[in-house]
Design an enzyme around this catalytic site. Structure first.
Site, PDB file in Angstrom:
ATOM      1  N   CYS A 126      -4.798   2.503  -3.753  1.00  0.00           N
ATOM      2  CA  CYS A 126      -3.744   2.970  -2.535  1.00  0.00           C
ATOM      3  C   CYS A 126      -2.332   2.259  -3.295  1.00  0.00           C
ATOM      4  O   CYS A 126      -1.426   1.936  -2.421  1.00  0.00           O
ATOM      5  CB  CYS A 126      -3.928   3.048  -1.679  1.00  0.00           C
ATOM      6  SG  CYS A 126      -4.645   4.780  -1.323  1.00  0.00           S
TER       7      CYS A 126
ATOM      8  N   ASP B 266       3.547  -4.878   8.175  1.00  0.00           N
ATOM      9  CA  ASP B 266       1.884  -3.849   8.262  1.00  0.00           C
ATOM     10  C   ASP B 266       0.538  -5.105   8.192  1.00  0.00           C
ATOM     11  O   ASP B 266       0.189  -5.935   7.270  1.00  0.00           O
ATOM     12  CB  ASP B 266       1.920  -3.538   6.880  1.00  0.00           C
ATOM     13  CG  ASP B 266       0.817  -2.359   6.125  1.00  0.00           C
ATOM     14  OD1 ASP B 266      -0.523  -3.287   6.579  1.00  0.00           O
ATOM     15  OD2 ASP B 266       0.864  -2.177   5.272  1.00  0.00           O
TER      16      ASP B 266
ATOM     17  N   GLN C 202      -4.796  -5.432   6.858  1.00  0.00           N
ATOM     18  CA  GLN C 202      -5.388  -5.880   6.108  1.00  0.00           C
ATOM     19  C   GLN C 202      -5.207  -7.958   6.785  1.00  0.00           C
ATOM     20  O   GLN C 202      -6.404  -8.460   6.230  1.00  0.00           O
ATOM     21  CB  GLN C 202      -4.887  -6.572   4.855  1.00  0.00           C
ATOM     22  CG  GLN C 202      -5.437  -5.487   4.097  1.00  0.00           C
ATOM     23  CD  GLN C 202      -6.932  -4.124   3.912  1.00  0.00           C
ATOM     24  OE1 GLN C 202      -7.697  -5.417   3.678  1.00  0.00           O
ATOM     25  NE2 GLN C 202      -6.508  -2.949   3.412  1.00  0.00           N
TER      26      GLN C 202
ATOM     27  N   HIS D  78       0.867  -0.905   0.170  1.00  0.00           N
ATOM     28  CA  HIS D  78      -0.176  -0.231   0.097  1.00  0.00           C
ATOM     29  C   HIS D  78       0.444   1.295   0.281  1.00  0.00           C
ATOM     30  O   HIS D  78       1.677   1.472   0.591  1.00  0.00           O
ATOM     31  CB  HIS D  78      -0.999   0.007   1.174  1.00  0.00           C
ATOM     32  CG  HIS D  78      -1.647   1.383   1.587  1.00  0.00           C
ATOM     33  ND1 HIS D  78      -1.695   2.661   1.770  1.00  0.00           N
ATOM     34  CD2 HIS D  78      -3.525   0.789   1.271  1.00  0.00           C
ATOM     35  CE1 HIS D  78      -2.474   3.226   2.207  1.00  0.00           C
ATOM     36  NE2 HIS D  78      -3.873   2.032   1.570  1.00  0.00           N
TER      37      HIS D  78
ATOM     38  N   LYS E 149     -10.727  -0.973  10.172  1.00  0.00           N
ATOM     39  CA  LYS E 149     -10.349  -2.007  10.098  1.00  0.00           C
ATOM     40  C   LYS E 149     -10.904  -3.543  10.073  1.00  0.00           C
ATOM     41  O   LYS E 149     -11.323  -4.398   9.818  1.00  0.00           O
ATOM     42  CB  LYS E 149      -9.287  -1.638   9.247  1.00  0.00           C
ATOM     43  CG  LYS E 149      -8.787  -0.825   8.207  1.00  0.00           C
ATOM     44  CD  LYS E 149      -8.031  -1.394   6.418  1.00  0.00           C
ATOM     45  CE  LYS E 149      -7.273   0.041   6.151  1.00  0.00           C
ATOM     46  NZ  LYS E 149      -8.041   0.054   5.325  1.00  0.00           N
TER      47      LYS E 149
HETATM   48  N1  PMP Z   1      -1.497  -0.598   4.551  1.00  0.00           N
HETATM   49  C1  PMP Z   1      -2.462  -1.331   3.968  1.00  0.00           C
HETATM   50  C2  PMP Z   1      -2.272  -3.080   3.761  1.00  0.00           C
HETATM   51  C3  PMP Z   1      -4.013  -1.261   4.294  1.00  0.00           C
HETATM   52  O1  PMP Z   1      -4.939  -1.721   3.286  1.00  0.00           O
HETATM   53  C4  PMP Z   1      -4.403   0.040   4.750  1.00  0.00           C
HETATM   54  C5  PMP Z   1      -5.098   1.155   4.477  1.00  0.00           C
HETATM   55  N2  PMP Z   1      -6.581   0.730   3.095  1.00  0.00           N
HETATM   56  C6  PMP Z   1      -2.711   1.189   5.273  1.00  0.00           C
HETATM   57  C7  PMP Z   1      -2.207   0.800   5.316  1.00  0.00           C
HETATM   58  C8  PMP Z   1      -3.594   2.612   5.508  1.00  0.00           C
HETATM   59  O2  PMP Z   1      -4.276   2.487   6.541  1.00  0.00           O
HETATM   60  P1  PMP Z   1      -4.626   3.562   6.787  1.00  0.00           P
HETATM   61  O3  PMP Z   1      -5.395   4.248   5.455  1.00  0.00           O
HETATM   62  O4  PMP Z   1      -6.185   3.182   8.091  1.00  0.00           O
HETATM   63  O5  PMP Z   1      -3.607   5.092   7.940  1.00  0.00           O
END
Ligand code: PMP
Length: 405
Positions: free
Chosen positions: A365, A201, A204, A124, A227
Site C-alpha cells: 500500500c 501518521d 509504524q 502509505h 499494529k
Molecule cells: N499508515 C501506515 C504507515 C501504515 O503502515 C498503515 C498500515 N499498513 C496505515 C497507515 C493504515 O493503517 P490501518 O490499515 O490500520 O488503518
C-alpha cells in the site's frame, strides 16, 4: 532498565507457538499487523463476558463499568502518546479512519481552491488517498516531498515546497515499505515556522519507538491498535485542543451531541464531538491492555532490542546472493524490504511460507515509494520485539536454499 528478555515476552503471545507447514511459525509480517499477548485476549473476552454494555448512557452497574473501562482506555492512550489531556484523544477504527477524519474536518474548515497539501513520496496509501479526495472536493493541490535512493526524505525540497498556500503537512513517522524513520521533529519545526500544522501518521512508529506528541509538537498524531499488539478495528487520533475545539465534527449521530432540534443541533465538546455512534468499546479495552503490556515490557528497551535485531538482520540478509535491499536509510525501524532480481517476489514469499515463515510480498500500500526504486513490489520481512536472532538465522538459511533457475 532491566535487560530485555525475549523468551519471556514470547511466552506471552499464544499465536507464536504453533506450527505452519510442519515448521515452527516465524512471524515476520509485523508491519501489516502484530500478534496479541494473552493479556489483550483476556481483557477483551473479560469485557464481553462480564462488563458488556453500551457506554455513557445508563446509570446501571454494567454501563458504569463499561464506561469506566472505555475512559480508562482513553487515559492509557493519552499516556502512550504523551498528550497533555485525555480530551485530545479521539477513538477511530484505525490510522486510515483517523487520517480521513483529519482531512475532512480540517479540510472543510481550512482548505480551499488552490491551497496546498504537502505529503511525501514514501506515504502509505492511507496518507495519500484521503487528501486526494479532499483535493477533489476543494480544488486544493497536493505537493510531494521526494526521497533519495536510500529512501530518505529530501528536506531541502520540503523547504522549497512550503509556501504561502501550504495549509497542512502530512507525513509518516516511519515508512511501512522502507522502514525509514523520518525526522518528524524537524519537519514540524520547519512547518510551524511558516504557521503550517502537521499530521503525523504513527502507524509504524508506535509499535517500535517511544512517542511523545508534546515533545514533537505534532498537531495531529494517528495510529492503529492492531499494529501495537492490540485488537483490529480500533485506533486513535491525537489532536491539539486548539484544533479539536475549532474543527467541525466528522460524522453525525448519537453520542456527539448535547442537544438536537430539527432547527439546530448543539455538539458535544471534544473528543465526543468526533465520536458519533457506539464505539468499539471492547477494542478500546483491548488497546488499553496492549498499552499496559508495552509499558510493562518497556518501550525504550523494545526500541533498543529491535534496533540491534534490525542491524543483525540487515547484515545477515546481505549474505544472500543477488539480494538488493530496498530502503537503506541511516535511521530505520523494523522493515527489511528487498528483491532478488530474477526471482518473483511471490515465489520468495511462498518458499518462505513452506518453511513456516510469514512475510509479505507486494506493494505494501505504498506504490509511489516502491516505484521510486523502479519496482511494483518487494518482499518485506518486518520485525517486532518478539522476534529473535534465531528467527533471522532461519529466514536467511531458508533464503539461501531458494530454488533458482
Ligand atoms: N499508515 C501506515 C504507515 C501504515 O503502515 C498503515 C498500515 N499498513 C496505515 C497507515 C493504515 O493503517 P490501518 O490499515 O490500520 O488503518
Amino acid at each position: 532498565l532491566s535487560a530485555f528478555d525475549v523468551s519471556s515476552v514470547r511466552a506471552d503471545f499464544p499465536a507464536l507457538h504453533q506450527e505452519v507447514n510442519g515448521h515452527p511459525l516465524i512471524f515476520l509480517d509485523n508491519a501489516a499487523t502484530t500478534q496479541k499477548p494473552q493479556a489483550v485476549i483476556d481483557a477483551t473476552s473479560h469485557f464481553y463476558a462480564k462488563d458488556n454494555s453500551n457506554i455513557h448512557r445508563a446509570a446501571y452497574a454494567l454501563a458504569e463499568r463499561a464506561t469506566a473501562a472505555f475512559e480508562s482506555g482513553r487515559e492509557k492512550v493519552r499516556e502512550f502518546l504523551g498528550a497533555a489531556d485525555k480530551h485530545e484523544i479521539i477513538f477511530v477504527r484505525g490510522t486510515t479512519e483517523g487520517i480521513n477524519l483529519v482531512a475532512q474536518t480540517y479540510g472543510r474548515k481550512h482548505i480551499g481552491q488552490g491551497d496546498e497539501i504537502i505529503l511525501t513520496e514514501l506515504e502509505h496509501h492511507a496518507n495519500i488517498v484521503p487528501w486526494q479526495l479532499l483535493a477533489e472536493q476543494t480544488g486544493a493541490v497536493i505537493k510531494v516531498i521526494p526521497i533519495n535512493d536510500r529512501g530518505e526524505l529530501i528536506l531541502d525540497e520540503f523547504v522549497r515546497l512550503l509556501g504561502p498556500k501550504t495549509k497542512i503537512v502530512s507525513v509518516a513517522h516511519v515508512s511501512n515499505s522502507l522502514g525509514t524513520v523520518n525526522p518528524v521533529e524537524t519537519i514540524i519545526q520547519i512547518a510551524h515556522g511558516r504557521g503550517v500544522p502537521v499530521l503525523v501518521d504513527g502507524a509504524q512508529s508506535t509499535p517500535h519507538l517511544p512517542v511523545n506528541v508534546q515533545a514533537l509538537d505534532a498537531d495531529f498524531y494517528v495510529f492503529s491498535g492492531h499494529k501495537v499488539f492490540g485488537p483490529t478495528g480500533i485506533g486513535a487520533v491525537y489532536g491539539k485542543t486548539q484544533w479539536l475545539e475549532t474543527l467541525p465534527p466528522y460524522q453525525g449521530g448519537g453520542h456527539m451531541i448535547r442537544d438536537v432540534r430539527f432547527e439546530k443541533t448543539v455538539f458535544q465538546h471534544p473528543p465526543e464531538k468526533f465520536e458519533a455512534g457506539t464505539p468499539d468499546i471492547a477494542g478500546v479495552v483491548g488497546l488499553g491492555s496492549a498499552i499496559d503490556y508495552l509499558f510493562k515490557v518497556g518501550i525504550p528497551s523494545i526500541a533498543a532490542y529491535e534496533h540491534s535485531l534490525l542491524e543483525y538482520a540487515t547484515s545477515a540478509l546481505s549474505t544472500i546472493p543477488g539480494l538488493q535491499p530496498i530502503g537503506t536509510a541511516t535511521n530505520k525501524a523494523s522493515v527489511l524490504s528487498f528483491v532478488i532480481p530474477g526471482i518473483p517476489n511471490e515465489n520468495i514469499a511462498k518458499h518462505l511460507d513452506r518453511h513456516g515463515i510469514a512475510v509479505r510480498a507486494g506493494h505494501h500500500c505504498a506504490l509511489p515509494a516502491i516505484r521510486h526504486f523502479g519496482l511494483e513490489s518487494s518482499v518485506r520481512p518486518s520485525l517486532a520485539f518478539y522476534n529473535t536472532r534465531e528467527d533471522v538465522d532461519t529466514l536467511v538459511s531458508v533464503l539461501h536454499r531458494l530454488p533458482r533457475k
